[in-house]
Design a protein around this motif. Structure first.
Motif: not given
Length: 478
Positions: A404-424
């Motif tokens: 379950n953590l493997e699946k969760s980590y993949d989704l959270k990685s995409k979330q971080v990428e999207a929010l990092t772009q949102s800052i700019t």
């Protein structure tokens, strides 16, 4: 006539002893259940990661060095080693009980008896040789050897020794269990320390981003494009993030000290490789078969040995109902004058006696010991079953957690990428007056939280890899 009576009394005594030996209460025991499921998944595999030595399982040199130090200096582990020594000495003590005991003794003294007593009157009339009466008071000198031996007819003493051996082996497995737990505790604390280091680095980066945003807001205030409220909001956000930095630093200090405590040393910096946070664990885990837990887990083997010892205790307690045979012997010299002490055969004395003893009336204490031994055996059987069940549940939980953590980590990685772009994006929109300052603040806050959650998820992944290794019984076999 006297001889016939003697034989009669001896026969009656033997019948009484035989009768008492038959009066042993019937116990209701328990047989342990060792049955476990065939596998953890629908396609079980006998390959087991528990057979991998911990030096190969943990590849970070800094972590390996910490574990090495702990295995030498950890106080709890060293306490356990002394418990093993105590159990080893207990074997020696039990072994000595069924071997003959031989000793030597020497004594000297004197005794004055009343002249008008039967003994005093008889001694007064005895002459050692013509013209020489018995001394008064009468000295006494003794030099001899003696031996006692309880014949272990019912294997009471041998079973007690076997029980001590099982408990000794159980303490060895207890030491192995402490080793697996210690390795897991250090590894988990080490990865928590790496996670905190990464969180601290993210906070510092976020402070820099927020500080730059604050300067932009101040410039826009000078240009009357925003109000003082926006400036204050950004300042408050920067101060909050700086405060978070010190909270993390405190947690780093506490985690370092927890590691130092496990290593048996006073607080000092803990050497670590921060870059190893993302690639320090093995890529695959092989859980093997549930039946392998009985051989790999030290706590299961310890519970099994304690159960064997408890069963032997029942046999020891049962033997208390039966007659016991003791043999004693002595030989030496005794005289009232040292000059006569070694004269043979006048001063020679010797004895040989056998004693057969069995309980006849008021056996409550023996019965209580017997019933208690049975109750403890039943407890040990339940404890053994519970230990097996707990081991299986721990492995099953960690396997599910890893998946379950493997699946969760993949989704959270995409979330971080999207929010990092949102800052700019939010900063650019704010500069062009197409977004207000609250959107910028919320975007920065969400991005920071998502990065923290990603690191926390990664730490949980690494902890799960440590815990599954421990749950499978890995670490103790070096």
């Amino acid at each position: 006539m006297f001889r016939n009576r003697l034989y009669k009394y001896i026969g009656i005594s033997c019948m009484a002893l035989a009768y008492t030996a038959c009066q042993v209460p019937v116990l209701v025991g328990k047989t342990e259940n060792k049955t476990v499921p065939a596998g953890y998944t629908s396609s079980p595999d006998s390959t087991n990661s528990a057979t991998v030595q911990w030096r190969s399982y943990f590849t970070d040199p800094s972590l390996v060095a910490l574990i090495d130090t702990a295995l030498k200096n950890n106080q709890e582990l060293n306490i356990t080693l002394q418990e093993i020594e105590v159990a080893r000495n207990e074997i020696r003590a039990r072994k000595g009980e069924y071997l003959p005991f031989v000793g030597v003794k020497g004594a000297a003294g004197f005794e004055k008896v009343g002249r008008y007593t039967s003994r005093g009157a008889s001694e007064a009339n005895i002459e050692i040789k013509p013209g020489k009466e018995t001394p008064d008071p009468l000295p006494d000198f003794l030099l001899g050897a003696y031996a006692t031996w309880e014949v272990d007819i019912w294997h009471k003493l041998h079973n007690a020794k076997k029980a001590a051996v099982s408990r000794y082996l159980a303490t060895v497995e207890g030491r192995n269990f402490v080793v697996t737990t210690l390795i897991a505790e250090i590894a988990n604390a080490y990865y928590e320390l790496l996670a905190l280091d990464n969180q601290l680095e993210i906070v510092k980066q976020n402070i820099e981003i927020q500080t730059n945003a604050l300067e932009i807001v101040k410039a826009q205030k000078e240009a009357t494009r925003v109000t003082e409220l926006a400036v204050r909001k950004f300042e408050a956000e920067v101060l909050n993030t700086r405060s978070l930095q010190y909270d993390i630093q405190q947690r780093i200090t506490e985690t370092e000290n927890r590691i130092n405590f496990l290593l048996g040393r006073y607080p000092q910096p803990v050497a670590r490789n921060v870059q190893a946070f993302n690639n320090a664990m093995p890529g695959a885990i092989h859980a093997g078969l549930p039946s392998q837990l009985l051989a790999n887990r030290p706590d299961i083997k310890r519970a099994e040995l304690e159960l064997a010892a408890a069963r032997l205790d029942i046999q020891v307690a049962k033997a208390q109902f039966y007659p016991s045979l003791g043999i004693s012997a002595s030989i030496g010299y005794q005289a009232f004058n040292p000059a006569y002490l070694l004269r043979t055969p006048q001063s020679l004395l010797y004895s040989l006696a056998g004693e057969l003893v069995a309980p006849l009336v008021n056996k409550n204490a023996i019965k209580a010991t017997y019933f208690n031994a049975n109750a403890k055996q039943i407890q040990a059987a339940y404890h053994y079953e519970r230990t097996i069940l707990n081991a299986y549940v721990e492995v099953a939980n960690q396997l599910a957690k890893i998946n379950n953590l493997e699946k969760s980590y993949d989704l959270k990685s995409k979330q971080v990428e999207a929010l990092t772009q949102s800052i700019t994006i939010s900063n650019d929109l704010f500069k062009s007056a197409r977004a207000d300052y609250m959107e910028v603040l919320m975007t920065q806050r969400d991005a920071l939280e998502s990065k923290f959650e990603l690191i926390e998820t990664k730490k949980q992944q690494m902890n799960a890899m440590v815990n599954i290794y421990q749950a499978l019984g890995g670490g103790w076999n070096q």
